[in-house]
Write a protein that holds these residues in place. Structure first.
Motif, mmCIF file in Angstrom:
data_model
loop_
_atom_site.group_PDB
_atom_site.id
_atom_site.type_symbol
_atom_site.label_atom_id
_atom_site.label_comp_id
_atom_site.label_asym_id
_atom_site.label_seq_id
_atom_site.Cartn_x
_atom_site.Cartn_y
_atom_site.Cartn_z
ATOM 1 N N TYR A 157 0.617 -1.250 0.014
ATOM 2 C CA TYR A 157 -0.061 0.111 0.054
ATOM 3 C C TYR A 157 0.733 1.408 -0.024
ATOM 4 O O TYR A 157 1.814 1.319 0.747
ATOM 5 C CB TYR A 157 -0.854 0.114 1.092
ATOM 6 C CG TYR A 157 -1.839 -1.050 1.166
ATOM 7 C CD1 TYR A 157 -3.043 -1.034 0.515
ATOM 8 C CD2 TYR A 157 -1.621 -2.082 1.872
ATOM 9 C CE1 TYR A 157 -3.975 -1.973 0.477
ATOM 10 C CE2 TYR A 157 -2.665 -3.375 2.034
ATOM 11 C CZ TYR A 157 -3.803 -3.060 1.315
ATOM 12 O OH TYR A 157 -4.652 -4.141 1.122
ATOM 13 N N GLU A 158 0.585 2.355 -0.811
ATOM 14 C CA GLU A 158 1.470 3.465 -0.992
ATOM 15 C C GLU A 158 0.637 4.560 -0.738
ATOM 16 O O GLU A 158 -0.715 4.770 -1.434
ATOM 17 C CB GLU A 158 1.951 3.451 -2.381
ATOM 18 C CG GLU A 158 2.967 4.523 -2.537
ATOM 19 C CD GLU A 158 3.725 4.356 -3.802
ATOM 20 O OE1 GLU A 158 3.849 5.435 -4.520
ATOM 21 O OE2 GLU A 158 4.261 3.293 -4.090
ATOM 22 N N GLU A 159 0.700 5.389 -0.051
ATOM 23 C CA GLU A 159 0.128 6.571 0.252
ATOM 24 C C GLU A 159 0.734 7.588 -0.446
ATOM 25 O O GLU A 159 1.959 8.006 -0.064
ATOM 26 C CB GLU A 159 -0.059 6.891 1.826
ATOM 27 C CG GLU A 159 -0.972 7.966 2.210
ATOM 28 C CD GLU A 159 -0.986 7.994 3.588
ATOM 29 O OE1 GLU A 159 -1.347 9.272 4.098
ATOM 30 O OE2 GLU A 159 -0.738 6.940 4.340
ATOM 31 N N ARG A 160 0.118 8.548 -1.185
ATOM 32 C CA ARG A 160 0.568 9.693 -2.019
ATOM 33 C C ARG A 160 -0.229 10.980 -1.294
ATOM 34 O O ARG A 160 -1.490 10.830 -1.134
ATOM 35 C CB ARG A 160 0.450 9.938 -3.149
ATOM 36 C CG ARG A 160 1.349 8.639 -3.745
ATOM 37 C CD ARG A 160 1.286 8.543 -5.245
ATOM 38 N NE ARG A 160 2.207 7.507 -5.917
ATOM 39 C CZ ARG A 160 2.366 7.286 -7.037
ATOM 40 N NH1 ARG A 160 1.801 7.986 -8.000
ATOM 41 N NH2 ARG A 160 2.835 6.215 -7.706
ATOM 42 N N ARG A 161 0.502 11.960 -0.837
ATOM 43 C CA ARG A 161 -0.309 13.124 -0.560
ATOM 44 C C ARG A 161 0.113 14.195 -1.348
ATOM 45 O O ARG A 161 1.399 14.490 -1.507
ATOM 46 C CB ARG A 161 0.084 13.465 1.078
ATOM 47 C CG ARG A 161 -0.376 12.399 1.898
ATOM 48 C CD ARG A 161 -0.226 12.830 3.398
ATOM 49 N NE ARG A 161 -0.484 11.852 4.379
ATOM 50 C CZ ARG A 161 -0.457 11.989 5.483
ATOM 51 N NH1 ARG A 161 -0.075 12.936 6.105
ATOM 52 N NH2 ARG A 161 -0.882 10.910 6.172
#
Length: 93
Positions: free
Chosen positions: A82-86
């Protein structure tokens, strides 16, 4: 009884035998000290005997065991990353 406990008994008996000048009615402190020293000596000899028997019982190892003989690689598992991009719209202050 451990070896340290035996040594403590021997020391306590030696102190009661040669260093204490105390009298009790019906009890000789010197005899109590000698009994403690003898009990500590018997415990020390038994502890040393037990250690030598234990070490002798293990014996040498005949063949080394290789890790690859015992261990098999597990099958490849699927993993989910899971990769979180902001995204920040405001400029830093």
């Amino acid at each position: 009884m451990t070896i340290a406990g035996s040594i403590i008994l021997i020391m306590l008996g030696a102190i009661l035998t040669w260093a204490v000048e105390f009298d009790l009615a019906g009890l000789d402190i010197n005899v109590v000290g000698v009994i403690l020293m003898l009990g500590g000596l018997v415990g020390l000899l038994f502890g040393i005997y037990r250690i030598t028997v234990t070490r002798r019982a293990v014996g040498p190892i005949d063949e080394p065991v290789h890790r690859h003989d015992i261990y098999e690689e597990p099958e490849a598992r699927r993993t989910t990353v899971y990769e979180e991009r902001r995204h920040y719209d405001e400029p830093p202050l």
